[in-house]
Scaffold this motif. Structure first.
Motif, PDB file in Angstrom:
ATOM      1  N   ASP A  67       0.869  -1.170   0.000  1.00 16.01           N
ATOM      2  CA  ASP A  67       0.000   0.000   0.000  1.00 16.01           C
ATOM      3  C   ASP A  67       0.911   1.226   0.000  1.00 16.01           C
ATOM      4  O   ASP A  67       1.370   1.671   1.058  1.00 16.01           O
ATOM      5  CB  ASP A  67      -0.912  -0.009   1.222  1.00 16.01           C
ATOM      6  CG  ASP A  67      -1.908   1.143   1.216  1.00 16.01           C
ATOM      7  OD1 ASP A  67      -2.898   1.089   1.954  1.00 16.01           O
ATOM      8  OD2 ASP A  67      -1.691   2.115   0.456  1.00 16.01           O
ATOM      9  N   LYS A  68       1.175   1.739  -1.186  1.00 15.23           N
ATOM     10  CA  LYS A  68       2.103   2.865  -1.309  1.00 15.23           C
ATOM     11  C   LYS A  68       1.603   4.105  -0.596  1.00 15.23           C
ATOM     12  O   LYS A  68       2.381   4.836   0.016  1.00 15.23           O
ATOM     13  CB  LYS A  68       2.338   3.187  -2.786  1.00 15.23           C
ATOM     14  CG  LYS A  68       3.483   2.446  -3.412  1.00 15.23           C
ATOM     15  CD  LYS A  68       3.706   2.881  -4.848  1.00 15.23           C
ATOM     16  CE  LYS A  68       3.851   4.361  -5.016  1.00 15.23           C
ATOM     17  NZ  LYS A  68       4.118   4.765  -6.410  1.00 15.23           N
ATOM     18  N   SER A  69       0.303   4.350  -0.676  1.00 11.62           N
ATOM     19  CA  SER A  69      -0.244   5.581  -0.112  1.00 11.62           C
ATOM     20  C   SER A  69      -0.035   5.655   1.402  1.00 11.62           C
ATOM     21  O   SER A  69       0.184   6.742   1.952  1.00 11.62           O
ATOM     22  CB  SER A  69      -1.731   5.700  -0.442  1.00 11.62           C
ATOM     23  OG  SER A  69      -2.441   4.615   0.113  1.00 11.62           O
ATOM     24  N   SER A  70      -0.081   4.498   2.055  1.00 10.16           N
ATOM     25  CA  SER A  70       0.121   4.489   3.508  1.00 10.16           C
ATOM     26  C   SER A  70       1.553   4.119   3.878  1.00 10.16           C
ATOM     27  O   SER A  70       1.913   4.128   5.059  1.00 10.16           O
ATOM     28  CB  SER A  70      -0.844   3.515   4.189  1.00 10.16           C
ATOM     29  OG  SER A  70      -0.560   2.181   3.802  1.00 10.16           O
ATOM     30  N   GLY A  71       2.360   3.779   2.882  1.00 13.15           N
ATOM     31  CA  GLY A  71       3.753   3.415   3.142  1.00 13.15           C
ATOM     32  C   GLY A  71       3.895   2.115   3.906  1.00 13.15           C
ATOM     33  O   GLY A  71       4.724   2.009   4.810  1.00 13.15           O
TER      34      GLY A  71
END
Lengths: 111, 115
Positions: A67-71
């Motif tokens: 989940d890139k957006s949440s790292g």
């Protein structure tokens, strides 16, 4: 500055248990995220690579999500076995092709 | 198909000495990266070589230098060794054109001990 954190630092579980290893990173501008396994005194073996456009990858009893957006990334190990005992490392590939590793999770699976 | 090979496997040096570590990449790979791994820590990126040039460098002093040869093999040189340089030095190879979608392959490392 990109930082990669892995939780927990160590984990001991009985054989057969399903488990989740966690990896977090501070900058979402990554090319990919890799999970590696390292046996004591040895080099790294690549387990799964997730490209930045992907959400998950699976190989046998292993499943990794991104989940890139949440790292965040997780490595799910199903039906753990004593042979899974090792250190698991996650790493992100940055622009310019520099790789940043976490400190790893040391896993011990008890027979 | 030979994987990444590193030599020597173990090395003992004293403070102030110089050391050279060697790496041969996996067949078909053209890019070599070097990492330093202290006990209980994750690998730290030292530098990366492609087309015989240093392309990226981590936060390491100039005492750490490298070279890549026309056959893609690589050397890591460390001068004026310090006790803190004791670590496992790992070499990884990859294909520059596919570096974002193919995994790096690692050797078993060189264990360097400084006395």
């Amino acid at each position: 500055k990109q930082e990669v954190t892995q939780i927990p630092a160590a984990l001991s579980v009985p054989e057969g248990e399903n488990l989740v290893l966690n990896c977090s990173f501070t900058d979402s501008a990554i090319y990919n995220l890799q999970w590696f396994r390292q046996d004591p005194g040895k080099g790294l073996t690549s387990l799964l690579l997730i490209q930045s456009s992907q959400r998950e990858q699976t190989s046998g009893r292993l499943n990794a999500s991104l989940d890139k957006s949440s790292g965040r990334s997780t490595l799910y190990i199903a039906a753990s076995q004593p042979g899974d005992s090792a250190t698991y490392l996650c790493a992100v590939l940055l622009g310019g092709f520099k790789t940043i590793f976490g400190a790893g999770t040391r896993l011990f699976v008890k027979a | 198909d030979a994987g990444v090979t590193q030599s020597p496997t173990h090395l003992i040096k004293t403070r102030g000495q110089q050391v050279t570590l060697r790496c041969s990449p996996k067949s078909g790979h053209d890019t070599v990266s070097w990492y330093q791994q202290a006990l209980g820590q994750g690998p730290q990126f030292i530098f990366q070589y492609y087309e015989e040039e240093e392309r990226q460098r981590g936060n390491f002093p100039d005492r750490f230098s490298g070279h890549q040869f026309p056959n893609y093999s690589s050397e890591l040189n460390v001068n004026a060794l310090l006790l803190g340089d004791s670590a496992l030095y790992l070499c990884a190879s990859s294909l520059w054109g596919a570096i974002s979608n193919q995994p790096q392959h690692f050797g078993d490392g060189t264990r360097l001990s400084i006395l």
